[in-house]
Design a protein around this motif. Sequence first.
Motif, PDB file in Angstrom:
ATOM      1  N   ALA A  17      25.614   4.575  26.518  1.00  0.00           N
ATOM      2  CA  ALA A  17      26.566   3.534  26.108  1.00  0.00           C
ATOM      3  C   ALA A  17      27.607   3.278  27.189  1.00  0.00           C
ATOM      4  CB  ALA A  17      27.240   3.946  24.800  1.00  0.00           C
TER       5      ALA A  17
ATOM      6  N   GLN B 101      26.740   1.416  30.536  1.00  0.00           N
ATOM      7  CA  GLN B 101      26.701  -0.042  30.519  1.00  0.00           C
ATOM      8  C   GLN B 101      28.118  -0.631  30.524  1.00  0.00           C
ATOM      9  OE1 GLN B 101      24.329  -1.954  31.019  1.00  0.00           O
ATOM     10  NE2 GLN B 101      24.528  -3.880  29.913  1.00  0.00           N
ATOM     11  N   VAL B 102      29.012  -0.003  29.794  1.00  0.00           N
ATOM     12  CA  VAL B 102      30.398  -0.485  29.794  1.00  0.00           C
ATOM     13  C   VAL B 102      30.963  -0.401  31.209  1.00  0.00           C
ATOM     14  CG1 VAL B 102      32.710  -0.102  28.908  1.00  0.00           C
ATOM     15  CG2 VAL B 102      30.736   0.175  27.395  1.00  0.00           C
TER      16      VAL B 102
ATOM     17  N   ARG C   1      39.204   2.641  27.263  1.00  0.00           N
ATOM     18  CA  ARG C   1      39.544   2.180  25.918  1.00  0.00           C
ATOM     19  C   ARG C   1      38.419   2.512  24.957  1.00  0.00           C
ATOM     20  NH1 ARG C   1      43.525  -1.414  24.022  1.00  0.00           N
ATOM     21  NH2 ARG C   1      42.492  -2.538  22.333  1.00  0.00           N
TER      22      ARG C   1
ATOM     23  N   SER D 268      38.301   6.122  24.093  1.00  0.00           N
ATOM     24  CA  SER D 268      39.330   6.506  23.126  1.00  0.00           C
ATOM     25  C   SER D 268      38.871   6.263  21.700  1.00  0.00           C
ATOM     26  CB  SER D 268      40.618   5.722  23.373  1.00  0.00           C
ATOM     27  OG  SER D 268      41.281   6.223  24.509  1.00  0.00           O
ATOM     28  N   PHE D 269      38.303   5.091  21.464  1.00  0.00           N
ATOM     29  CA  PHE D 269      37.780   4.816  20.124  1.00  0.00           C
ATOM     30  C   PHE D 269      36.768   5.876  19.741  1.00  0.00           C
ATOM     31  CE2 PHE D 269      38.616   0.142  21.147  1.00  0.00           C
ATOM     32  CZ  PHE D 269      39.808   0.120  20.428  1.00  0.00           C
ATOM     33  N   PHE D 270      35.899   6.156  20.683  1.00  0.00           N
ATOM     34  CA  PHE D 270      34.857   7.125  20.410  1.00  0.00           C
ATOM     35  C   PHE D 270      35.430   8.488  20.067  1.00  0.00           C
ATOM     36  CE2 PHE D 270      30.546   8.183  20.381  1.00  0.00           C
ATOM     37  CZ  PHE D 270      29.869   6.989  20.498  1.00  0.00           C
TER      38      PHE D 270
ATOM     39  N   ARG E 269      41.873  -0.394  12.536  1.00  0.00           N
ATOM     40  CA  ARG E 269      43.043  -0.101  13.358  1.00  0.00           C
ATOM     41  C   ARG E 269      43.545  -1.376  14.035  1.00  0.00           C
ATOM     42  NH1 ARG E 269      41.018   4.419  17.364  1.00  0.00           N
ATOM     43  NH2 ARG E 269      42.943   3.900  18.480  1.00  0.00           N
TER      44      ARG E 269
ATOM     45  N   ASP F 245      44.984  -1.975  16.768  1.00  0.00           N
ATOM     46  CA  ASP F 245      44.863  -2.187  18.213  1.00  0.00           C
ATOM     47  C   ASP F 245      43.437  -2.524  18.638  1.00  0.00           C
ATOM     48  OD1 ASP F 245      43.788   0.248  17.703  1.00  0.00           O
ATOM     49  OD2 ASP F 245      45.111   1.396  19.016  1.00  0.00           O
ATOM     50  N   PHE F 246      42.571  -2.791  17.684  1.00  0.00           N
ATOM     51  CA  PHE F 246      41.216  -3.230  18.027  1.00  0.00           C
ATOM     52  C   PHE F 246      41.230  -4.734  18.270  1.00  0.00           C
ATOM     53  CE2 PHE F 246      36.885  -4.668  17.140  1.00  0.00           C
ATOM     54  CZ  PHE F 246      36.144  -3.758  17.877  1.00  0.00           C
ATOM     55  N   SER F 247      40.738  -5.133  19.416  1.00  0.00           N
ATOM     56  CA  SER F 247      40.797  -6.552  19.778  1.00  0.00           C
ATOM     57  C   SER F 247      39.396  -7.150  19.861  1.00  0.00           C
ATOM     58  CB  SER F 247      41.484  -6.714  21.129  1.00  0.00           C
ATOM     59  OG  SER F 247      40.612  -6.288  22.166  1.00  0.00           O
TER      60      SER F 247
ATOM     61  N   ASP G  94      37.517  -5.835  22.613  1.00  0.00           N
ATOM     62  CA  ASP G  94      36.892  -4.537  22.336  1.00  0.00           C
ATOM     63  C   ASP G  94      35.523  -4.722  21.694  1.00  0.00           C
ATOM     64  OD1 ASP G  94      38.957  -2.919  23.350  1.00  0.00           O
ATOM     65  OD2 ASP G  94      40.122  -3.231  21.529  1.00  0.00           O
TER      66      ASP G  94
ATOM     67  N   THR H 201      33.145  -5.245  24.510  1.00  0.00           N
ATOM     68  CA  THR H 201      32.846  -3.950  25.125  1.00  0.00           C
ATOM     69  C   THR H 201      31.858  -3.154  24.260  1.00  0.00           C
ATOM     70  OG1 THR H 201      35.069  -3.932  26.043  1.00  0.00           O
ATOM     71  CG2 THR H 201      33.868  -1.864  26.060  1.00  0.00           C
TER      72      THR H 201
ATOM     73  N   TRP I 242      28.446  -4.402  24.801  1.00  0.00           N
ATOM     74  CA  TRP I 242      27.923  -3.846  26.052  1.00  0.00           C
ATOM     75  C   TRP I 242      27.355  -2.456  25.799  1.00  0.00           C
ATOM     76  CZ3 TRP I 242      32.715  -4.941  29.706  1.00  0.00           C
ATOM     77  CH2 TRP I 242      32.755  -6.310  29.998  1.00  0.00           C
ATOM     78  N   ALA I 243      28.157  -1.635  25.186  1.00  0.00           N
ATOM     79  CA  ALA I 243      27.779  -0.237  24.978  1.00  0.00           C
ATOM     80  C   ALA I 243      26.504  -0.141  24.150  1.00  0.00           C
ATOM     81  CB  ALA I 243      28.915   0.511  24.292  1.00  0.00           C
TER      82      ALA I 243
ATOM     83  N   PHE J 123      31.449   5.509  16.225  1.00  0.00           N
ATOM     84  CA  PHE J 123      32.393   4.469  16.597  1.00  0.00           C
ATOM     85  C   PHE J 123      33.210   4.012  15.399  1.00  0.00           C
ATOM     86  CE2 PHE J 123      33.913   1.631  19.655  1.00  0.00           C
ATOM     87  CZ  PHE J 123      33.389   2.038  20.853  1.00  0.00           C
TER      88      PHE J 123
ATOM     89  N   LEU K  26      37.200   3.725  14.580  1.00  0.00           N
ATOM     90  CA  LEU K  26      37.850   2.419  14.427  1.00  0.00           C
ATOM     91  C   LEU K  26      38.645   2.304  13.148  1.00  0.00           C
ATOM     92  CD1 LEU K  26      35.142  -0.050  15.763  1.00  0.00           C
ATOM     93  CD2 LEU K  26      37.095   0.968  16.929  1.00  0.00           C
TER      94      LEU K  26
ATOM     95  N   LEU L 279      45.964   4.819  23.230  1.00  0.00           N
ATOM     96  CA  LEU L 279      44.868   4.036  23.746  1.00  0.00           C
ATOM     97  C   LEU L 279      45.234   3.497  25.117  1.00  0.00           C
ATOM     98  CD1 LEU L 279      42.195   3.279  22.447  1.00  0.00           C
ATOM     99  CD2 LEU L 279      43.275   1.207  21.596  1.00  0.00           C
ATOM    100  N   PRO L 280      44.460   3.802  26.128  1.00  0.00           N
ATOM    101  CA  PRO L 280      44.767   3.233  27.440  1.00  0.00           C
ATOM    102  C   PRO L 280      44.513   1.741  27.416  1.00  0.00           C
ATOM    103  CG  PRO L 280      42.660   4.339  27.488  1.00  0.00           C
ATOM    104  CD  PRO L 280      43.243   4.597  26.137  1.00  0.00           C
TER     105      PRO L 280
ATOM    106  N   ALA M 149      46.066  -0.461  25.891  1.00  0.00           N
ATOM    107  CA  ALA M 149      46.366  -1.104  24.613  1.00  0.00           C
ATOM    108  C   ALA M 149      47.395  -2.202  24.824  1.00  0.00           C
ATOM    109  CB  ALA M 149      46.894  -0.084  23.618  1.00  0.00           C
ATOM    110  N   PHE M 150      47.335  -3.205  23.964  1.00  0.00           N
ATOM    111  CA  PHE M 150      48.364  -4.226  24.020  1.00  0.00           C
ATOM    112  C   PHE M 150      49.661  -3.629  23.534  1.00  0.00           C
ATOM    113  CE2 PHE M 150      45.209  -7.111  24.966  1.00  0.00           C
ATOM    114  CZ  PHE M 150      44.189  -7.065  24.042  1.00  0.00           C
TER     115      PHE M 150
END
Lengths: 202, 202
Positions: free
Chosen positions: A159, A162-163, A177, A180-182, B145, B147-149, B152, B155, B158-159, B182, B186, B194-195, B197-198
């Motif tokens: 995973a 690819q990210v 990021r 972190s979720f993981f 959560r 802070d999930f955008s 994300d 991403t 992708w993963a 995941f 979440l 969270l790195p 993060a907004f």
Amino acid sequence: MAAGPKPLRADAARNRDKLLIAATEIFAERGLDAPLEHIARRAGVSIGTLYNHFPTREALLAAILPERLAALDRICAAALADPDPWAGFAGFLEGLFTLQAQDQALNDALVQGFTLATDVSQACHAGFVQAERVIERAKAAGRLRADFSAQDLVTLVWAMSQVIREGMDTAPDAWRRCLSFFLDGLHAGAPHSLPGAFPAPS
Amino acid sequence: MAAGPKPLRADAARNRDKLLIAATEIFAERGLDAPLEHIARRAGVSIGTLYNHFPTREALLAAILPERLAALDRICAAALADPDPWAGFAGFLEGLFTLQAQDQALNDALVQGFTLATDVSQACHAGFVQAERVIERAKAAGRLRADFSAQDLVTLVWAMSQVIREGMDTAPDAWRRCLSFFLDGLHAGAPHSLPGAFPAPS
DNA sequence: TACGAAATCGAGGGATGCCTCAAGTTCGTG
DNA sequence: CACGAACTTGAGGCATCCCTCGATTTCGTA
């Protein structure tokens, strides 16, 4: 009798080194599929010479990757040295993916892993064996959910690879990021049901 | 005046259909990079005829993918119809990745997404816009959560695309396990720092 | 049915990358 | 230095895939 590798002539040894340096650079930039011609050119050597020293792409990889993969040992050792097993586990993943982000060759190798030449495959295997100790320690401390397996680490590497690849140009920190979720999902406590989970050991 | 598309001769229309069917199959099996010659062959038609109807690969994709991507609308609608916003969100992801697992073309398209032809890019965009509503609803309900955008989600696609691709042969359900981890991360509640993060909206 | 437009065919030219091998060059030793 | 072995070279054959275009076939109509 183990007749050691025949001593190379001086110019041949020089060329071999130039090839290894060029290959390390180009594979790191472009991944394991980079054209061998590029490597020969950067080494200032003809394609024929490259094939003289390394008859196949795999032979070239086998000369480069194991050393690079040895970085995993150091990362695992640091993880095991951390007094906090969870911090060790998290730091291990952080280190692993930082490595992958710095080197496309490693990123590819850790995904293709066991389909590569014996030497590379072994180096990957060794890394995962080490990693298993980090995982087990975090589980034993009750900090990592018990249903996380070594195979799940392989999946996680898939995973994140690819990210890392997709984000390289436009979002080089996306993987942090994502990780972190993981990690928040891997923590022990309130894990939800898991498809394909192993039956709990009795 | 919008002069509609010129009516095709009967044999040409037949060939066009055969090409679309073959392309749908082959792209689904092999991904967006499948050789066009394979498609022509499976359609029982020469490569020249393929180029007659679709002058570029992108034109062919544009004739196929938007319809397939419309499945996203249905999945989003189902998610929004779920009385439980979290279950809707989780179901949306499950549906999305099931789709990707069934069709390598979609799997590729959702990753490459906006680098493709306008029609395909728009269809991807439309899907993500819909998805944003599912995300917002789950956040508003305090179940996802904050802070999930939407980025994300990209991403995450992708993963999972890589987990799906790599696992296809040997571990076709690996992505479900991965998704469970995941989702556990979440969930709202005890998210860690969270790195990238907004800053929290004031 | 016979004609012209529409559509098809597929050989072939271009690009890229893999790998080989006969001819030429360089090294190191006697 | 001179000689043979070690090494290098790069053109060229092979394979894959792209895309084009002139010759041929098929269609639909008059």
